[in-house]
Motif scaffolding. Structure first.
Motif, PDB file in Angstrom:
ATOM      1  N   GLY A 153      -5.540   9.732  -1.031  1.00 58.62           N
ATOM      2  CA  GLY A 153      -5.831   8.490  -0.074  1.00 58.62           C
ATOM      3  C   GLY A 153      -4.725   7.222  -0.537  1.00 58.62           C
ATOM      4  N   THR A 154      -5.304   6.467   0.532  1.00 57.39           N
ATOM      5  CA  THR A 154      -4.483   5.162   0.193  1.00 57.39           C
ATOM      6  C   THR A 154      -4.586   4.402  -1.025  1.00 57.39           C
ATOM      7  N   ASN A 182       0.852  -1.034   0.068  1.00 51.90           N
ATOM      8  CA  ASN A 182      -0.113  -0.493   0.134  1.00 51.90           C
ATOM      9  C   ASN A 182       0.569   1.086   0.464  1.00 51.90           C
ATOM     10  N   THR A 217       0.673   5.839  -0.106  1.00 52.84           N
ATOM     11  CA  THR A 217      -0.652   6.737   0.364  1.00 52.84           C
ATOM     12  C   THR A 217      -0.141   8.442  -0.368  1.00 52.84           C
TER      13      THR A 217
END
Length: 441
Positions: A193-194, A187, A189
């Protein structure tokens, strides 16, 4: 002469004619009354001149054709296949030039076909949502598509740049994944957003040089769609479990009501109540499992001694500690991280890995704490790897798909991230990275 004789025949005929002429001239000089010695010298000189002239005349078409072929082959070497040769009158030389022209035409068609295929492939790659980078052995980017430029350099050209000079301008998680040659989900960011990404690395040899192909794929939308499907699945699962328990409970309650009026049926009535109690217990355990996932409390972080953490986990799940423990203590919610580690070690054992091959390593740096569990189990396919962290996704027949999802929720609640990678040689590696947050220095 060239009309009736081959090149070889013309050369032989020219040599014979030159020999006859060279022999006849001295005799002609003697017949004319010239000095014998002078006649032979003069005849020899004139004969040599005639021989050279006749041989030159015979070889001129061959020399001209060879020179044309040389020029054409030099054009081939430079990648120019547009030049065709004019066929000479000689049949053999014309056959050679015709063969050259056929080869040139074939190469022109092949190059045009290859160019069209490359153009089509480049169009497909440039329009692909996957970010593609091709890096040579000196770490120079020799090819990239539009998605890679947008993801790594705000849409600016990156071809020709050194990979190490480009990565500082990219999101930190992406830069780390590329630097570490990772393969799997991670992930990152940004201002939007992520995002969930999947990275793949492969190497191959091109023009006797080793090249690296990096493929980055945005997985956020796919994971979101998969989550919706998972929620539909869990609703069906809960409905099924409730129906399987409530229907017999309702029937047993009716039977119990009838048995109350019969004092001699106390044993049967007790059996009915026991069955009802068992079904209620099953429902309670079932709902509590989902409630623990849905109502995960916020982590209560504190300073944690690494040795004490290992000693609490070791009696519950067997594993091998790899490397030394960090001197600096950890900082996280010990109860939640212990639960995450126990789930992961249990998954490794159920994936077919022996206790000796399940390794836990812990390291820290100025940014955070990294806990890595590596095993030699069956690993995961690419499809499973992309969905493994989704709630209620499971490849086990009796699994409810909450173990890895709960681990991800715990790590996310700490502000960290979890990463799943297949290991070379078989097995899986799961990395938990936790920031220091407000840990005391």
């Amino acid at each position: 002469m060239s009309k009736y004789f081959s090149l070889e025949g013309r050369i032989v005929a020219t040599a014979v004619l030159a020999l006859i002429v060279g022999t006849a001239i001295p005799w002609l000089c003697i017949y004319l009354g010239l000095d014998t010695r002078l006649s032979w010298a003069t005849g020899l000189f004139i004969g040599i001149l005639i021989i050279l002239g006749l041989i030159r005349q015979a070889l001129t078409p061959l020399a001209t054709t060879l020179k044309s072929l040389q020029g054409g082959l030099l054009n081939f070497r430079d990648g120019d296949f547009s030049i065709s040769l004019v066929p000479p009158r000689d049949a053999e030389l014309r056959q050679i030039t015709n063969l050259y022209n056929e080869i040139g035409e074939h190469l022109r068609r092949e190059r045009a076909h290859i160019y069209q295929r490359e153009l089509l492939l480049d169009t497909v790659i440039q329009s692909s949502p996957q970010a593609l980078l091709l890096v040579d052995q000196s770490d120079h980017i020799i090819y990239s598509n539009s998605s890679a430029k947008k993801l790594l350099n705000a849409g600016r050209p990156i071809q020709g740049l050194l990979l190490q000079k480009l990565l500082p301008n990219s999101p930190g998680e992406i830069a780390n994944a590329i630097n570490n040659w990772e393969n799997g989900l991670f992930n990152y960011t940004d201002t939007n957003g992520t995002h969930s990404m999947h990275i793949g690395n492969s190497t191959f040899v091109l023009n006797a040089q080793k090249h690296r192909l990096i493929v980055l794929r945005e997985m956020t939308k796919e994971l979101t769609r998969a989550e919706v499907e998972v929620w539909k699945k869990v609703i069906r699962l809960i409905s099924h479990e409730l129906n399987n328990s409530l229907a017999p409970i309702s029937s047993l309650a009716h039977s119990g009501k009838m048995l109350i009026a019969k004092p001699d049926k106390a044993a049967a009535l007790e059996k009915v109540f026991n069955i009802i109690a068992d079904r209620c217990k099953h429902l309670t355990e079932f709902t509590q499992g989902y409630a623990s996932f849905a109502k995960l409390p916020a982590p209560s972080c504190e300073t944690v001694n690494w040795q004490a953490l290992i000693e609490r986990i070791a009696p519950l799940q067997k594993f091998t500690l790899k490397g030394d423990l960090p001197e600096r203590p950890g900082y996280f919610d010990p109860v939640q991280i212990e639960q995450a580690l126990l789930n992961l070690i249990k998954n490794s054992r159920e994936a077919g890995s022996s206790h000796e091959d399940i390794e836990l390593s812990i390291s820290t740096d100025g940014l955070g704490q990294k806990l890595v569990i590596a095993d030699r189990g069956c690993g995961m396919s690419e499809k499973v790897l992309q969905q493994a962290l989704l709630p209620f996704f499971s490849t086990k027949e009796q699994g409810v798909g909450l173990g890895l999802a709960l681990c991800r929720e715990i790590v996310d609640a700490h502000g960290g991230h979890i990463q799943l990678l297949n290991r070379s040689g078989g097995g899986l590696q799961i990395t938990l990275w936790l920031p220091w947050a407000e840990s005391p220095k």
